[in-house]
Design an enzyme around this catalytic site. Structure first.
Site, PDB file in Angstrom:
ATOM      1  N   ARG A 124      -7.841  -4.051  -1.833  1.00  0.00           N
ATOM      2  CA  ARG A 124      -8.390  -4.615  -3.266  1.00  0.00           C
ATOM      3  C   ARG A 124      -9.635  -5.648  -1.889  1.00  0.00           C
ATOM      4  NH1 ARG A 124      -3.070  -6.503  -7.090  1.00  0.00           N
ATOM      5  NH2 ARG A 124      -3.784  -4.481  -8.156  1.00  0.00           N
ATOM      6  N   GLN A 129     -13.644  -2.647  -6.145  1.00  0.00           N
ATOM      7  CA  GLN A 129     -13.115  -3.293  -7.539  1.00  0.00           C
ATOM      8  C   GLN A 129     -13.830  -2.076  -8.569  1.00  0.00           C
ATOM      9  OE1 GLN A 129     -15.007  -7.086  -7.919  1.00  0.00           O
ATOM     10  NE2 GLN A 129     -13.292  -8.385  -7.215  1.00  0.00           N
ATOM     11  N   ASP A 132     -10.171   0.083  -8.321  1.00  0.00           N
ATOM     12  CA  ASP A 132      -9.160  -0.504  -8.719  1.00  0.00           C
ATOM     13  C   ASP A 132      -8.328   0.284  -9.204  1.00  0.00           C
ATOM     14  OD1 ASP A 132      -6.621  -1.332  -8.648  1.00  0.00           O
ATOM     15  OD2 ASP A 132      -7.904  -3.627  -7.380  1.00  0.00           O
ATOM     16  N   SER A 135      -4.710  -1.922 -11.024  1.00  0.00           N
ATOM     17  CA  SER A 135      -5.608  -2.761 -11.182  1.00  0.00           C
ATOM     18  C   SER A 135      -6.130  -2.502 -13.340  1.00  0.00           C
ATOM     19  CB  SER A 135      -6.943  -3.902 -11.148  1.00  0.00           C
ATOM     20  OG  SER A 135      -6.549  -4.844  -9.709  1.00  0.00           O
ATOM     21  N   TYR A 232      -0.513 -10.192  -2.468  1.00  0.00           N
ATOM     22  CA  TYR A 232       0.448  -9.740  -3.278  1.00  0.00           C
ATOM     23  C   TYR A 232       1.138 -11.190  -2.672  1.00  0.00           C
ATOM     24  CZ  TYR A 232      -1.519  -5.215  -3.140  1.00  0.00           C
ATOM     25  OH  TYR A 232      -2.531  -3.810  -3.724  1.00  0.00           O
TER      26      TYR A 232
END
Length: 377
Positions: A124, A129, A132, A135, A232
């Site tokens: 990440r 992005q 990902d 997500s 996280y």
């Protein structure tokens, strides 16, 4: 010779998504690749074979014919044994491998001398992005969780004022404020619910409040340091868990909807709601457990089942909520994949640099060995 990319029909039970769409077929061809798609690949996402053909892909009915000579194989889930046996030596496989848990698939890919990348391991970082998948898919899962809750709930979400009286707004509690949790909050708010949310990461408080929900957590010193450098959640001490459980217990009693989304990479999902919590809730309440595939956040949730408890609480345990919005989930996932493949093709030639920070983080098997430290250890 052009890089040969193949996508086969998903064969894992309940998987409706696909790894390529007509849009990404065009993108892959623009990179200098050829694309072959197995007939029926897009049916679960309402994409007919003709649309793939119109985008420039070759559509073939036989799995082995699709995989024959393929340099790169794109999947949603890891390949089956039949598909793995048809790979050419050194073929690249890119999928959501569930590599921490699905050891059999990892071993099969190792034995086939495949270079396998797990999309769930894409770091990440800003540069990654657009790749990902966690997500992109979690966003849809959070949305769908609220829709599933609304379907199972026997009342309306928004406050409604009528000549016959007022209908109270539903109270919705979201546990775990990652991408899925934030979308669940936003969706529940759009439907008119009164929303509260909790997470052990202090950075989420502002995000929750920005969406018009109320944040709920034991905000002590451990809470202030409960986040890894990667963003996280860290495992919490038994002492903190006990304090949080006490706060949760007093809150869930009043809730109509609870959505749990807490996951810790490489570990079983933490239990957030015990049987006692569930037993304390009102008849007609609904719980949606988004972590059910990783063991579940809710005691009593069952994988791919809707359970009604003796006290009348409904627990929804669907494992693949993005697959329940397959067309959108496939579109986003396929874009993630095409961007990832773009790292491997330079000037129409396959050029895989395993020292690239994104590829290095995501590679699981290479050269007949498991090379990902977390999976191999």
């Amino acid at each position: 010779m052009a890089v040969a990319i193949a996508a086969t029909r998903e064969r894992r039970e309940g998987e409706t998504r696909c790894a390529v769409t007509p849009e990404t077929v065009k993108k892959l061809i623009a990179l200098g690749a050829t694309v072959t798609v197995e007939a029926g690949t897009g049916l679960g996402s309402s994409i007919p074979d003709a649309d793939y053909a119109a985008a420039g892909a070759a559509v073939k009915p036989d799995t082995r014919a699709v995989l024959d000579g393929a340099d790169i194989v794109l999947k949603v889930r890891g390949p089956t044994a039949q598909e793995t046996s048809a790979l050419k030596p050194g073929a690249i496989v890119i999928a959501m491998l569930d590599a921490w848990r699905d050891k059999a698939t990892v071993e099969a890919l190792t034995g086939a001398n495949a270079t396998a990348f797990a999309m769930e391991f894409v770091p990440r970082i800003t540069r990654a992005q657009v790749m990902d998948v966690l997500s992109s898919q979690a966003n849809l899962a959070g949305y769908r969780a609220v829709i599933e809750a609304a379907y199972a709930y026997g009342k309306g979400f928004p406050m409604m004022m009528t000549a016959a009286g007022t209908v109270a707004a539903a109270k919705c509690f979201v546990m775990g404020v990652g991408v899925a949790g934030l979308q669940a909050i936003a969706t529940a708010r759009r439907l008119g619910a009164v929303v509260t949310a909790t997470d052990v990461r202090p950075a989420t408080k502002e995000q929750v409040e920005s969406l018009g929900a109320k944040f709920l957590a034991v905000e002590d010193e451990e809470f202030k340091n409960a986040q890894t450098a990667g963003g996280y959640a860290k495992p919490m001490s038994p002492e903190y868990q006990a304090k949080q459980a006490e706060l949760t217990a007093s809150h869930v009693v009043k809730q109509d909807i609870v959505i749990t989304t807490a996951l810790i990479p490489g570990r079983a999902a933490p239990v957030l709601l015990t049987a006692a919590h569930v037993a304390s809730m009102k008849p007609g309440s609904v719980i949606v457990d988004l972590a059910v595939e990783a063991g579940g956040n809710v005691e009593g949730s069952k994988l791919n089942e809707v359970v009604t408890t003796p006290n009348g609480v409904t627990i929804v345990g669907w494992s693949n909520l993005p697959g329940r919005i397959a067309a959108d989930a496939s579109a986003l996932y396929a874009r993630n994949l095409s961007a990832f493949v773009g790292l491997m093709i330079k000037d129409g030639v396959l050029a895989v640099d395993l020292e690239d920070e994104i590829l290095k983080a995501a590679v699981v098997t290479h050269g007949g060995a498991v090379v990902h430290e977390g999976v191999g250890g």
